[in-house]
Design an enzyme around this catalytic site. Structure first.
Site, PDB file in Angstrom:
ATOM      1  N   GLY A 247       0.835  -1.213   0.000  1.00  0.00           N
ATOM      2  CA  GLY A 247       0.000   0.000   0.000  1.00  0.00           C
ATOM      3  C   GLY A 247       0.858   1.247   0.000  1.00  0.00           C
ATOM      4  N   ASN A 248       0.268   2.387   0.292  1.00  0.00           N
ATOM      5  CA  ASN A 248       1.051   3.618   0.412  1.00  0.00           C
ATOM      6  C   ASN A 248       0.392   4.543   1.431  1.00  0.00           C
ATOM      7  OD1 ASN A 248      -0.809   5.511  -1.043  1.00  0.00           O
ATOM      8  ND2 ASN A 248      -0.437   4.043  -2.696  1.00  0.00           N
TER       9      ASN A 248
END
Ligand code: CTP
Length: 401
Positions: free
Chosen positions: A211-212
Protein backbone atom coordinates in the site's frame (compact mmCIF):
# COMPACT_ATOMS: atom_id res chain seq x y z
CA UNK A 1 -32.69 45.60 -4.12
CA UNK A 2 -32.11 42.55 -6.32
CA UNK A 3 -33.63 39.30 -4.92
CA UNK A 4 -30.35 37.38 -5.06
CA UNK A 5 -31.27 35.21 -2.06
CA UNK A 6 -34.91 34.50 -2.88
CA UNK A 7 -36.14 31.30 -1.24
CA UNK A 8 -32.86 30.65 0.57
CA UNK A 9 -33.03 29.52 4.20
CA UNK A 10 -30.37 31.14 6.33
CA UNK A 11 -29.70 30.55 10.03
CA UNK A 12 -28.08 33.69 11.46
CA UNK A 13 -26.21 32.90 14.68
CA UNK A 14 -25.42 35.85 16.96
CA UNK A 15 -23.08 35.61 19.95
CA UNK A 16 -22.16 37.94 22.80
CA UNK A 17 -19.86 40.53 21.29
CA UNK A 18 -20.26 44.28 20.85
CA UNK A 19 -20.40 43.74 17.06
CA UNK A 20 -23.83 42.11 17.61
CA UNK A 21 -25.35 45.54 16.93
CA UNK A 22 -24.16 45.16 13.32
CA UNK A 23 -26.00 41.84 13.04
CA UNK A 24 -29.32 43.69 12.94
CA UNK A 25 -28.14 45.48 9.80
CA UNK A 26 -26.81 42.24 8.31
CA UNK A 27 -30.18 40.62 9.00
CA UNK A 28 -31.94 43.50 7.21
CA UNK A 29 -29.65 43.11 4.19
CA UNK A 30 -30.31 39.33 4.02
CA UNK A 31 -34.09 39.87 4.26
CA UNK A 32 -34.02 42.61 1.61
CA UNK A 33 -32.14 40.23 -0.72
CA UNK A 34 -35.07 37.79 -0.40
CA UNK A 35 -33.73 35.27 2.17
CA UNK A 36 -35.80 33.65 4.90
CA UNK A 37 -33.76 34.09 8.07
CA UNK A 38 -34.01 32.32 11.40
CA UNK A 39 -32.02 34.05 14.14
CA UNK A 40 -30.40 31.90 16.84
CA UNK A 41 -28.78 33.91 19.62
CA UNK A 42 -26.65 32.87 22.61
CA UNK A 43 -27.67 33.96 26.14
CA UNK A 44 -24.82 36.53 26.15
CA UNK A 45 -25.81 37.76 22.69
CA UNK A 46 -29.12 38.94 24.16
CA UNK A 47 -27.20 41.30 26.46
CA UNK A 48 -25.97 43.15 23.37
CA UNK A 49 -29.06 43.19 21.15
CA UNK A 50 -32.68 42.52 21.99
CA UNK A 51 -34.53 39.54 20.50
CA UNK A 52 -37.47 41.93 19.92
CA UNK A 53 -35.45 43.91 17.35
CA UNK A 54 -34.27 40.75 15.60
CA UNK A 55 -37.73 39.16 15.60
CA UNK A 56 -39.24 42.30 14.08
CA UNK A 57 -36.60 42.43 11.33
CA UNK A 58 -36.74 38.70 10.49
CA UNK A 59 -40.49 38.25 10.96
CA UNK A 60 -39.80 35.13 13.07
CA UNK A 61 -39.43 34.56 16.81
CA UNK A 62 -35.78 34.41 17.78
CA UNK A 63 -34.50 31.03 19.01
CA UNK A 64 -32.31 31.13 22.06
CA UNK A 65 -33.31 28.61 24.71
CA UNK A 66 -33.75 24.85 24.39
CA UNK A 67 -37.28 25.25 25.79
CA UNK A 68 -39.84 28.01 25.20
CA UNK A 69 -40.28 30.01 28.46
CA UNK A 70 -44.08 29.97 28.61
CA UNK A 71 -45.09 26.65 27.03
CA UNK A 72 -42.04 24.55 27.81
CA UNK A 73 -42.06 23.49 24.15
CA UNK A 74 -38.73 22.02 23.00
CA UNK A 75 -36.98 23.82 20.12
CA UNK A 76 -35.56 21.28 17.72
CA UNK A 77 -32.02 22.15 16.68
CA UNK A 78 -32.12 19.11 14.37
CA UNK A 79 -35.03 20.54 12.36
CA UNK A 80 -33.26 23.89 12.18
CA UNK A 81 -30.05 22.22 11.08
CA UNK A 82 -31.89 20.48 8.23
CA UNK A 83 -33.90 23.58 7.26
CA UNK A 84 -30.75 25.63 6.84
CA UNK A 85 -29.22 26.18 3.37
CA UNK A 86 -26.50 28.21 5.03
CA UNK A 87 -25.55 29.07 8.60
CA UNK A 88 -23.80 32.39 9.23
CA UNK A 89 -22.41 33.11 12.70
CA UNK A 90 -21.76 36.84 12.98
CA UNK A 91 -20.31 37.94 15.26
CA UNK A 92 -18.55 34.82 16.54
CA UNK A 93 -16.73 35.28 19.86
CA UNK A 94 -13.58 33.38 20.85
CA UNK A 95 -15.70 31.41 23.30
CA UNK A 96 -18.25 30.25 20.70
CA UNK A 97 -15.44 29.38 18.28
CA UNK A 98 -13.81 27.27 21.01
CA UNK A 99 -17.12 25.52 21.73
CA UNK A 100 -17.66 24.79 18.03
CA UNK A 101 -14.20 23.22 17.80
CA UNK A 102 -14.74 20.89 20.74
CA UNK A 103 -18.48 20.29 20.37
CA UNK A 104 -19.53 21.91 23.66
CA UNK A 105 -23.25 22.05 22.86
CA UNK A 106 -24.51 23.94 25.91
CA UNK A 107 -26.61 26.46 23.98
CA UNK A 108 -28.95 26.45 20.99
CA UNK A 109 -26.42 28.06 18.68
CA UNK A 110 -23.64 25.48 19.06
CA UNK A 111 -26.23 22.66 19.07
CA UNK A 112 -27.65 23.95 15.79
CA UNK A 113 -24.11 24.19 14.37
CA UNK A 114 -23.47 20.54 15.24
CA UNK A 115 -26.74 19.50 13.55
CA UNK A 116 -26.35 21.70 10.47
CA UNK A 117 -25.96 19.79 7.21
CA UNK A 118 -25.40 23.07 5.36
CA UNK A 119 -22.30 25.13 4.75
CA UNK A 120 -21.26 27.32 7.70
CA UNK A 121 -19.65 30.77 7.64
CA UNK A 122 -18.11 32.36 10.71
CA UNK A 123 -17.31 36.07 11.08
CA UNK A 124 -15.12 36.38 14.20
CA UNK A 125 -15.12 39.55 16.28
CA UNK A 126 -12.91 40.08 19.32
CA UNK A 127 -10.13 42.14 20.77
CA UNK A 128 -6.80 42.03 18.95
CA UNK A 129 -5.00 40.08 21.68
CA UNK A 130 -7.71 37.45 21.82
CA UNK A 131 -7.64 37.14 18.02
CA UNK A 132 -3.84 36.79 17.95
CA UNK A 133 -3.76 34.25 20.81
CA UNK A 134 -2.43 30.83 19.73
CA UNK A 135 -5.57 29.23 21.19
CA UNK A 136 -7.86 31.25 18.89
CA UNK A 137 -5.59 30.75 15.89
CA UNK A 138 -5.46 27.01 16.54
CA UNK A 139 -9.26 26.88 16.80
CA UNK A 140 -9.69 28.87 13.58
CA UNK A 141 -7.35 26.44 11.78
CA UNK A 142 -9.39 23.49 13.10
CA UNK A 143 -12.68 25.03 11.96
CA UNK A 144 -11.20 25.59 8.50
CA UNK A 145 -10.05 21.98 8.35
CA UNK A 146 -13.62 20.99 9.32
CA UNK A 147 -14.84 22.85 6.20
CA UNK A 148 -16.11 26.01 7.94
CA UNK A 149 -15.60 29.21 5.93
CA UNK A 150 -13.94 31.96 7.95
CA UNK A 151 -14.74 35.56 7.09
CA UNK A 152 -11.53 37.09 8.37
CA UNK A 153 -11.89 40.06 10.73
CA UNK A 154 -10.62 43.42 9.54
CA UNK A 155 -8.23 45.86 11.19
CA UNK A 156 -9.31 49.11 12.78
CA UNK A 157 -10.44 50.64 16.03
CA UNK A 158 -11.91 48.04 18.37
CA UNK A 159 -14.49 48.37 21.16
CA UNK A 160 -11.59 48.37 23.64
CA UNK A 161 -10.30 51.57 21.89
CA UNK A 162 -7.22 49.61 20.87
CA UNK A 163 -6.43 49.45 17.17
CA UNK A 164 -5.67 46.17 15.41
CA UNK A 165 -7.16 43.05 13.85
CA UNK A 166 -10.37 41.69 15.33
CA UNK A 167 -13.20 43.86 13.93
CA UNK A 168 -16.06 41.89 12.47
CA UNK A 169 -16.22 42.23 8.68
CA UNK A 170 -18.80 44.82 7.53
CA UNK A 171 -22.35 43.51 6.90
CA UNK A 172 -22.21 44.50 3.19
CA UNK A 173 -19.12 42.31 2.70
CA UNK A 174 -20.72 39.40 4.61
CA UNK A 175 -23.77 39.73 2.31
CA UNK A 176 -21.44 39.58 -0.70
CA UNK A 177 -19.87 36.35 0.63
CA UNK A 178 -23.33 34.86 1.20
CA UNK A 179 -24.38 35.74 -2.37
CA UNK A 180 -21.11 34.32 -3.73
CA UNK A 181 -21.74 31.07 -1.83
CA UNK A 182 -25.19 30.57 -3.39
CA UNK A 183 -23.92 31.49 -6.85
CA UNK A 184 -21.09 28.96 -6.55
CA UNK A 185 -23.51 26.41 -5.14
CA UNK A 186 -25.13 26.02 -8.52
CA UNK A 187 -22.01 26.27 -10.68
CA UNK A 188 -21.78 22.47 -11.19
CA UNK A 189 -25.47 21.64 -11.04
CA UNK A 190 -26.48 18.98 -13.55
CA UNK A 191 -22.88 17.76 -13.81
CA UNK A 192 -21.66 14.29 -12.86
CA UNK A 193 -18.20 14.37 -11.30
CA UNK A 194 -16.13 11.23 -10.68
CA UNK A 195 -13.36 11.39 -8.08
CA UNK A 196 -10.84 8.68 -7.20
CA UNK A 197 -9.22 9.01 -3.77
CA UNK A 198 -6.91 7.32 -1.30
CA UNK A 199 -4.40 4.51 -1.78
CA UNK A 200 -4.94 1.09 -3.29
CA UNK A 201 -3.98 -2.07 -1.43
CA UNK A 202 -2.56 -4.97 -3.44
CA UNK A 203 -2.87 -8.26 -1.60
CA UNK A 204 0.13 -10.51 -0.98
CA UNK A 205 -1.79 -13.03 1.12
CA UNK A 206 -4.95 -12.88 3.29
CA UNK A 207 -3.20 -10.69 5.91
CA UNK A 208 -0.64 -8.63 3.97
CA UNK A 209 -0.69 -6.07 1.22
CA UNK A 210 1.36 -3.47 -0.65
CA UNK A 211 0.00 0.00 0.00
CA UNK A 212 1.05 3.62 0.41
CA UNK A 213 0.60 6.55 2.79
CA UNK A 214 -2.20 8.35 0.92
CA UNK A 215 -4.92 9.40 3.39
CA UNK A 216 -7.55 10.28 0.78
CA UNK A 217 -8.12 13.71 2.37
CA UNK A 218 -7.51 15.67 -0.85
CA UNK A 219 -9.92 13.55 -2.92
CA UNK A 220 -12.60 13.64 -0.21
CA UNK A 221 -12.28 17.45 -0.03
CA UNK A 222 -12.76 17.63 -3.82
CA UNK A 223 -15.83 15.38 -3.63
CA UNK A 224 -17.39 17.55 -0.88
CA UNK A 225 -16.62 20.78 -2.74
CA UNK A 226 -18.02 19.47 -6.05
CA UNK A 227 -21.20 18.32 -4.27
CA UNK A 228 -21.49 21.70 -2.54
CA UNK A 229 -21.44 23.26 -6.03
CA UNK A 230 -24.43 21.18 -7.08
CA UNK A 231 -22.73 18.24 -8.82
CA UNK A 232 -23.71 14.59 -8.49
CA UNK A 233 -20.50 12.97 -7.31
CA UNK A 234 -19.26 9.40 -7.55
CA UNK A 235 -16.38 9.00 -5.11
CA UNK A 236 -14.34 5.86 -5.68
CA UNK A 237 -12.29 5.43 -2.54
CA UNK A 238 -9.45 3.10 -1.71
CA UNK A 239 -9.05 1.95 1.94
CA UNK A 240 -9.24 5.17 4.00
CA UNK A 241 -10.49 6.17 7.45
CA UNK A 242 -12.71 9.03 6.26
CA UNK A 243 -16.41 9.79 6.08
CA UNK A 244 -18.41 11.78 3.56
CA UNK A 245 -21.11 14.20 4.64
CA UNK A 246 -22.86 15.54 1.52
CA UNK A 247 -25.92 13.56 0.39
CA UNK A 248 -25.05 14.11 -3.31
CA UNK A 249 -21.92 11.95 -2.94
CA UNK A 250 -22.25 8.30 -3.87
CA UNK A 251 -19.28 6.52 -2.35
CA UNK A 252 -17.94 3.28 -3.76
CA UNK A 253 -15.27 1.58 -1.65
CA UNK A 254 -12.61 -0.43 -3.44
CA UNK A 255 -9.33 -2.03 -2.45
CA UNK A 256 -7.08 -2.77 -5.42
CA UNK A 257 -6.12 -0.81 -8.54
CA UNK A 258 -8.05 -3.30 -10.69
CA UNK A 259 -11.23 -2.80 -8.64
CA UNK A 260 -10.73 0.97 -8.83
CA UNK A 261 -10.31 0.81 -12.62
CA UNK A 262 -13.48 -1.27 -12.98
CA UNK A 263 -15.58 1.21 -10.92
CA UNK A 264 -13.95 4.24 -12.56
CA UNK A 265 -14.74 2.93 -16.07
CA UNK A 266 -18.38 2.29 -15.06
CA UNK A 267 -18.82 5.77 -13.60
CA UNK A 268 -16.86 7.45 -16.41
CA UNK A 269 -19.41 6.42 -19.02
CA UNK A 270 -21.89 9.19 -18.18
CA UNK A 271 -19.66 11.66 -16.34
CA UNK A 272 -18.70 15.21 -17.32
CA UNK A 273 -15.58 15.61 -15.18
CA UNK A 274 -13.20 13.02 -13.69
CA UNK A 275 -10.63 14.00 -11.07
CA UNK A 276 -8.11 11.26 -10.34
CA UNK A 277 -6.49 12.01 -7.00
CA UNK A 278 -5.94 8.40 -5.92
CA UNK A 279 -2.41 7.19 -5.25
CA UNK A 280 -2.78 4.03 -7.29
CA UNK A 281 -0.19 1.30 -6.68
CA UNK A 282 1.82 0.89 -9.88
CA UNK A 283 2.50 -2.82 -9.23
CA UNK A 284 0.64 -5.72 -7.64
CA UNK A 285 1.88 -9.19 -6.59
CA UNK A 286 1.60 -11.56 -9.55
CA UNK A 287 -0.32 -13.95 -7.31
CA UNK A 288 -2.11 -13.60 -4.00
CA UNK A 289 -1.44 -16.61 -1.74
CA UNK A 290 -4.63 -18.38 -0.59
CA UNK A 291 -3.37 -18.79 2.95
CA UNK A 292 -0.93 -16.85 5.13
CA UNK A 293 2.70 -17.20 3.96
CA UNK A 294 4.59 -18.82 6.85
CA UNK A 295 7.92 -17.53 8.16
CA UNK A 296 9.49 -20.97 8.70
CA UNK A 297 9.10 -21.93 5.04
CA UNK A 298 11.93 -19.73 3.77
CA UNK A 299 14.88 -17.56 4.85
CA UNK A 300 14.08 -14.90 2.31
CA UNK A 301 11.67 -14.40 -0.49
CA UNK A 302 11.23 -12.59 -3.76
CA UNK A 303 7.88 -11.09 -4.56
CA UNK A 304 7.01 -11.25 -8.24
CA UNK A 305 5.16 -8.05 -9.21
CA UNK A 306 3.11 -7.25 -12.29
CA UNK A 307 2.21 -3.82 -13.58
CA UNK A 308 -1.21 -2.45 -12.65
CA UNK A 309 -3.44 -0.80 -15.24
CA UNK A 310 -3.04 2.98 -15.48
CA UNK A 311 -6.54 4.25 -14.70
CA UNK A 312 -5.84 7.81 -15.84
CA UNK A 313 -4.34 6.70 -19.17
CA UNK A 314 -7.17 4.20 -19.77
CA UNK A 315 -9.81 6.87 -19.25
CA UNK A 316 -7.70 9.34 -21.23
CA UNK A 317 -8.11 7.13 -24.31
CA UNK A 318 -11.93 7.23 -24.01
CA UNK A 319 -12.09 10.86 -22.94
CA UNK A 320 -14.34 12.39 -25.61
CA UNK A 321 -15.59 15.78 -24.44
CA UNK A 322 -15.13 15.00 -20.75
CA UNK A 323 -12.70 16.95 -18.59
CA UNK A 324 -9.99 14.72 -17.12
CA UNK A 325 -7.76 15.93 -14.30
CA UNK A 326 -4.86 14.05 -12.71
CA UNK A 327 -2.43 14.54 -9.85
CA UNK A 328 1.32 14.25 -9.70
CA UNK A 329 3.54 13.80 -6.68
CA UNK A 330 7.16 14.15 -7.66
CA UNK A 331 10.45 14.26 -5.83
CA UNK A 332 12.59 15.63 -8.70
CA UNK A 333 11.98 17.73 -11.80
CA UNK A 334 8.38 18.04 -10.68
CA UNK A 335 7.13 20.45 -13.35
CA UNK A 336 8.71 18.59 -16.30
CA UNK A 337 7.54 15.19 -15.06
CA UNK A 338 4.03 16.46 -14.36
CA UNK A 339 3.78 18.10 -17.80
CA UNK A 340 4.87 14.81 -19.39
CA UNK A 341 2.17 12.89 -17.45
CA UNK A 342 -0.43 15.40 -18.60
CA UNK A 343 0.40 14.66 -22.25
CA UNK A 344 0.91 10.89 -21.90
CA UNK A 345 -2.39 10.38 -20.05
CA UNK A 346 -4.34 12.84 -22.25
CA UNK A 347 -5.32 15.04 -19.29
CA UNK A 348 -6.78 18.55 -19.43
CA UNK A 349 -5.08 19.58 -16.23
CA UNK A 350 -2.64 18.15 -13.70
CA UNK A 351 -2.33 19.10 -10.04
CA UNK A 352 1.29 19.09 -8.89
CA UNK A 353 1.71 18.49 -5.15
CA UNK A 354 4.86 20.04 -3.86
CA UNK A 355 6.80 17.60 -1.70
CA UNK A 356 9.24 20.40 -0.88
CA UNK A 357 6.68 22.24 1.24
CA UNK A 358 6.20 20.76 4.74
CA UNK A 359 2.53 21.91 4.59
CA UNK A 360 1.88 19.63 1.61
CA UNK A 361 1.61 15.89 1.22
CA UNK A 362 0.35 12.72 2.86
CA UNK A 363 -2.11 12.84 5.74
CA UNK A 364 -1.89 16.63 6.15
CA UNK A 365 -4.89 18.96 6.32
CA UNK A 366 -3.08 21.48 4.12
CA UNK A 367 -1.62 21.26 0.65
CA UNK A 368 0.35 23.42 -1.73
CA UNK A 369 -0.24 22.92 -5.43
CA UNK A 370 0.58 24.16 -8.89
CA UNK A 371 -1.97 23.56 -11.65
CA UNK A 372 -0.72 22.88 -15.19
CA UNK A 373 -3.20 22.99 -18.06
CA UNK A 374 -3.02 21.30 -21.45
CA UNK A 375 -2.21 24.64 -23.11
CA UNK A 376 0.99 24.56 -20.98
CA UNK A 377 -0.03 27.49 -18.78
CA UNK A 378 0.47 27.00 -15.05
CA UNK A 379 -0.73 28.63 -11.88
CA UNK A 380 1.00 28.26 -8.48
CA UNK A 381 -0.99 28.63 -5.27
CA UNK A 382 0.19 29.21 -1.67
CA UNK A 383 -0.33 26.54 1.02
CA UNK A 384 -4.00 26.31 1.97
CA UNK A 385 -6.41 23.87 3.65
CA UNK A 386 -7.28 20.91 1.42
CA UNK A 387 -10.87 22.18 1.16
CA UNK A 388 -9.59 25.54 -0.15
CA UNK A 389 -7.27 23.74 -2.57
CA UNK A 390 -10.30 21.72 -3.74
CA UNK A 391 -12.12 25.01 -4.42
CA UNK A 392 -9.13 26.36 -6.41
CA UNK A 393 -8.99 23.16 -8.49
CA UNK A 394 -12.74 23.28 -9.24
CA UNK A 395 -12.58 27.02 -10.06
CA UNK A 396 -9.96 26.22 -12.72
CA UNK A 397 -11.95 23.23 -14.02
CA UNK A 398 -15.02 25.45 -14.36
CA UNK A 399 -12.97 27.78 -16.57
CA UNK A 400 -12.15 24.81 -18.85
CA UNK A 401 -15.84 23.92 -19.41
N1 CTP B 1 -2.81 7.00 -11.92
C1 CTP B 1 -3.78 6.10 -12.26
N2 CTP B 1 -3.50 4.77 -12.33
C2 CTP B 1 -2.26 4.32 -12.08
C3 CTP B 1 -1.24 5.23 -11.71
C4 CTP B 1 -1.56 6.57 -11.64
O1 CTP B 1 -4.93 6.53 -12.51
N3 CTP B 1 -2.01 3.02 -12.14
C5 CTP B 1 -3.14 8.44 -11.89
C6 CTP B 1 -3.09 9.04 -10.52
O2 CTP B 1 -4.34 8.99 -9.87
C7 CTP B 1 -2.68 10.48 -10.83
C8 CTP B 1 -1.82 10.34 -12.07
O3 CTP B 1 -2.19 9.11 -12.67
O4 CTP B 1 -3.78 11.26 -11.17
C9 CTP B 1 -0.34 10.36 -11.83
O5 CTP B 1 -0.01 9.41 -10.84
P1 CTP B 1 1.50 9.17 -10.41
O6 CTP B 1 1.56 8.05 -9.43
O7 CTP B 1 2.11 10.50 -10.04
O8 CTP B 1 2.14 8.75 -11.82
P2 CTP B 1 2.56 7.42 -12.48
O9 CTP B 1 1.98 7.41 -13.84
O10 CTP B 1 2.25 6.25 -11.61
O11 CTP B 1 4.12 7.63 -12.62
P3 CTP B 1 5.32 7.44 -11.58
O12 CTP B 1 4.79 6.59 -10.45
O13 CTP B 1 6.36 6.79 -12.38
O14 CTP B 1 5.71 8.83 -11.13
Amino acid sequence: MEQTLKGKHIVLGITGGIAAYKSAYLLRLLIKAGAEVQVVITPNGKEFITPATLAALSGKPVVSEFFAANTGEWHSHVDLGLWSDLMVIAPATASTIGKMVSGVADNMLVTTYLSAKSHVMVAPAMDLDMWAHPSTQRNIATLMADGVEIIQPGSGELASHLTGKGRMEEPEEILRRVEAFFKKKESLSGKHVVVTAGPTYENIDPVRFIGNYSSGKMGFAIAEEAAARGARVTLIAGPVALQTSHPAIERIDVRSAREMLHQAENAFADCDIAILSAAVADYAPAECADSKIKREKTDGMTLQLVKNPDIAATLGKEKGSRILVGFALETDHEMENAARKLINKNLDMIVVNSLQNPLAGFNKDTNQVTLIKADNTSKAFPAKTKREVAADILDEIEKLK
